[in-house]
Write a protein that holds these residues in place. Structure first.
Motif, PDB file in Angstrom:
ATOM      1  N   HIS A   4       0.840  -1.194   0.000  1.00 50.45           N
ATOM      2  CA  HIS A   4       0.000   0.000   0.000  1.00 50.45           C
ATOM      3  C   HIS A   4       0.880   1.250   0.000  1.00 50.45           C
ATOM      4  N   ALA A   5       0.341   2.331  -0.521  1.00 49.50           N
ATOM      5  CA  ALA A   5       1.116   3.578  -0.600  1.00 49.50           C
ATOM      6  C   ALA A   5       0.219   4.770  -0.290  1.00 49.50           C
ATOM      7  N   PHE A   6       0.713   5.630   0.581  1.00 51.00           N
ATOM      8  CA  PHE A   6       0.031   6.872   0.982  1.00 51.00           C
ATOM      9  C   PHE A   6       0.893   8.045   0.517  1.00 51.00           C
ATOM     10  N   LEU A  16       3.649  25.830   5.086  1.00 52.84           N
ATOM     11  CA  LEU A  16       2.712  24.886   5.708  1.00 52.84           C
ATOM     12  C   LEU A  16       2.195  25.469   7.020  1.00 52.84           C
ATOM     13  N   HIS A  17       0.919  25.219   7.305  1.00 52.32           N
ATOM     14  CA  HIS A  17       0.373  25.564   8.621  1.00 52.32           C
ATOM     15  C   HIS A  17      -0.078  24.275   9.313  1.00 52.32           C
ATOM     16  N   LEU A  18      -0.741  24.410  10.448  1.00 52.65           N
ATOM     17  CA  LEU A  18      -1.091  23.216  11.227  1.00 52.65           C
ATOM     18  C   LEU A  18      -2.029  22.267  10.477  1.00 52.65           C
ATOM     19  N   GLY A  19      -2.854  22.812   9.593  1.00 53.20           N
ATOM     20  CA  GLY A  19      -3.750  21.963   8.810  1.00 53.20           C
ATOM     21  C   GLY A  19      -2.966  21.013   7.909  1.00 53.20           C
ATOM     22  N   HIS A  20      -1.918  21.531   7.285  1.00 51.07           N
ATOM     23  CA  HIS A  20      -1.064  20.678   6.452  1.00 51.07           C
ATOM     24  C   HIS A  20      -0.348  19.644   7.324  1.00 51.07           C
ATOM     25  N   ALA A  21       0.129  20.115   8.469  1.00 50.89           N
ATOM     26  CA  ALA A  21       0.869  19.212   9.352  1.00 50.89           C
ATOM     27  C   ALA A  21      -0.027  18.042   9.759  1.00 50.89           C
ATOM     28  N   TYR A  22      -1.283  18.346  10.047  1.00 45.52           N
ATOM     29  CA  TYR A  22      -2.227  17.294  10.438  1.00 45.52           C
ATOM     30  C   TYR A  22      -2.379  16.267   9.312  1.00 45.52           C
ATOM     31  N   SER A  23      -2.582  16.757   8.098  1.00 43.08           N
ATOM     32  CA  SER A  23      -2.780  15.867   6.949  1.00 43.08           C
ATOM     33  C   SER A  23      -1.539  15.012   6.695  1.00 43.08           C
ATOM     34  N   ALA A  24      -0.378  15.635   6.791  1.00 43.43           N
ATOM     35  CA  ALA A  24       0.872  14.894   6.570  1.00 43.43           C
ATOM     36  C   ALA A  24       1.068  13.836   7.648  1.00 43.43           C
ATOM     37  N   LEU A  25       0.859  14.212   8.900  1.00 39.21           N
ATOM     38  CA  LEU A  25       1.043  13.266  10.009  1.00 39.21           C
ATOM     39  C   LEU A  25       0.048  12.113   9.915  1.00 39.21           C
ATOM     40  N   LEU A  26      -1.173  12.429   9.516  1.00 38.91           N
ATOM     41  CA  LEU A  26      -2.196  11.384   9.406  1.00 38.91           C
ATOM     42  C   LEU A  26      -1.805  10.352   8.345  1.00 38.91           C
ATOM     43  N   ASN A  27      -1.391  10.828   7.183  1.00 38.58           N
ATOM     44  CA  ASN A  27      -0.957   9.908   6.123  1.00 38.58           C
ATOM     45  C   ASN A  27       0.243   9.086   6.579  1.00 38.58           C
ATOM     46  N   TRP A  28       1.160   9.748   7.214  1.00 44.51           N
ATOM     47  CA  TRP A  28       2.394   9.093   7.650  1.00 44.51           C
ATOM     48  C   TRP A  28       2.072   8.009   8.690  1.00 44.51           C
ATOM     49  N   ARG A  29       1.195   8.360   9.637  1.00 44.26           N
ATOM     50  CA  ARG A  29       0.851   7.378  10.675  1.00 44.26           C
ATOM     51  C   ARG A  29       0.086   6.188  10.076  1.00 44.26           C
ATOM     52  N   MET A  30      -0.824   6.469   9.155  1.00 42.96           N
ATOM     53  CA  MET A  30      -1.568   5.375   8.537  1.00 42.96           C
ATOM     54  C   MET A  30      -0.624   4.465   7.751  1.00 42.96           C
ATOM     55  N   LYS A  32       2.622   4.026   8.338  1.00 41.44           N
ATOM     56  CA  LYS A  32       3.436   3.295   9.326  1.00 41.44           C
ATOM     57  C   LYS A  32       2.687   2.097   9.885  1.00 41.44           C
ATOM     58  N   ALA A  33       1.405   2.350  10.187  1.00 37.01           N
ATOM     59  CA  ALA A  33       0.597   1.332  10.863  1.00 37.01           C
ATOM     60  C   ALA A  33       0.501   0.055  10.047  1.00 37.01           C
ATOM     61  N   GLU A  34       0.610   0.169   8.733  1.00 31.67           N
ATOM     62  CA  GLU A  34       0.514  -1.062   7.938  1.00 31.67           C
ATOM     63  C   GLU A  34       1.747  -1.284   7.066  1.00 31.67           C
ATOM     64  N   ASP A  35       2.861  -0.746   7.521  1.00 35.31           N
ATOM     65  CA  ASP A  35       4.113  -0.931   6.804  1.00 35.31           C
ATOM     66  C   ASP A  35       3.964  -0.594   5.314  1.00 35.31           C
TER      67      ASP A  35
END
Ligand code: GLU
Length: 257
Positions: A4-6, A16-30, A32-35
């Motif tokens: 899978h790829a995000f 970037l503001h906090l909204g971008h940071a949220y979106s980036a972190l969310l994709n990154w965490r998702m 990570k969670a499934e390698d």
């Protein structure tokens, strides 16, 4: 089966503001969670508004936040030929047509209904131009945009503009082309882009590309409940950094502590 790829795909037309940071972190965490793979893509086709300095700052901010991504980063302004090729394929199948109307002309002949951005739907003036005529006008250097013929799921947009080559605006065709070329399986992006998703799915179907799984997350809002944006004066990650806010604090505040 392919991994899978995000991806996080910012446009470097500002910081970037906090909204971008949220979106980036969310994709990154998702991811990570499934390698899965995590990619960052720089969406800088609009060369009138995007700068290399902003792109560099964005990557710096993301690294500061603790994110890691696959190299090389795809930079859209290096791939115009890919977007042009897909437009040509769509034109060959008569799914798109070049429209030479100015904004004023489009509005003068518009329909009553409005698209999700509040713009009256295009009346179709250029839909039936002959190919010869269209080619002649393109060769003569006229401004134009490519419109996707409305059908079923995309009817809410009318004949939507999916690229304006001469002003460097390629968003819809570029995003679909790149998600395909990069093997993106999961698109996780803000609700502000949700209305564009039927256009992207339609383009994928026409071009024979797989459709990723789409998720549209809530937007981070300021205390007044407004969407964060540069124009609303939302603080950039850079200014937070410069004021001594740590990456840990930003992550924790956004729910990634
Ligand atoms: N480049 C777009 C933006 O910054 C996002 C594209 C996408 O996530 O599909 O708004």
């Amino acid at each position: 089966m392919a991994r899978h790829a995000f991806r996080f795909a910012p446009s470097p037309n500002g910081l970037l503001h906090l909204g971008h940071a949220y979106s980036a972190l969310l994709n990154w965490r998702m991811a990570k969670a499934e390698d899965a793979r995590f990619l960052v893509r720089i969406e800088d086709t609009d060369i009138t508004r995007c700068t290399i300095a902003h792109a560099a700052q964005i990557l710096d901010d993301l690294a500061w936040l603790g994110l890691g991504w696959e190299e090389p980063v795809r930079v859209q302004s290096e791939h115009f030929a890919d977007y042009e090729e897909n437009i040509s394929r769509l034109w060959a199948m008569d799914a798109v047509y070049p429209c030479f109307c100015s904004r004023k002309e489009s509005l003068a002949h518009a329909r009553e209904e409005k698209d999700p951005d509040g713009v009256p739907l295009y009346g179709g003036t250029c839909r039936n131009l002959s190919r010869d005529e269209a080619e002649r006008r393109i060769a003569a250097g006229e401004q134009y945009g490519w419109r996707l013929k409305a059908s079923g799921d995309t009817a809410l947009w009318g004949d939507a503009v999916i690229a304006k080559p001469r002003v460097g605006s390629w968003y819809h065709i570029a995003v679909v082309t790149d998600d395909h070329l990069q093997g993106i399986t999961h698109v996780v992006r803000g609700k502000d882009i949700e209305a564009a998703t039927p256009l992207h799915i339609k383009l994928q179907k026409l071009l024979g590309f797989a459709t990723p799984l789409y998720t549209h997350h809530d937007l981070i809002r300021d205390e007044a409940g407004d969407k964060l944006s540069k124009s609303a004066g939302s603080p950039s990650l850079l200014s937070l950094r410069q004021n001594g806010v740590t990456a840990e604090k930003v992550r924790a505040e956004l729910g990634f502590g």
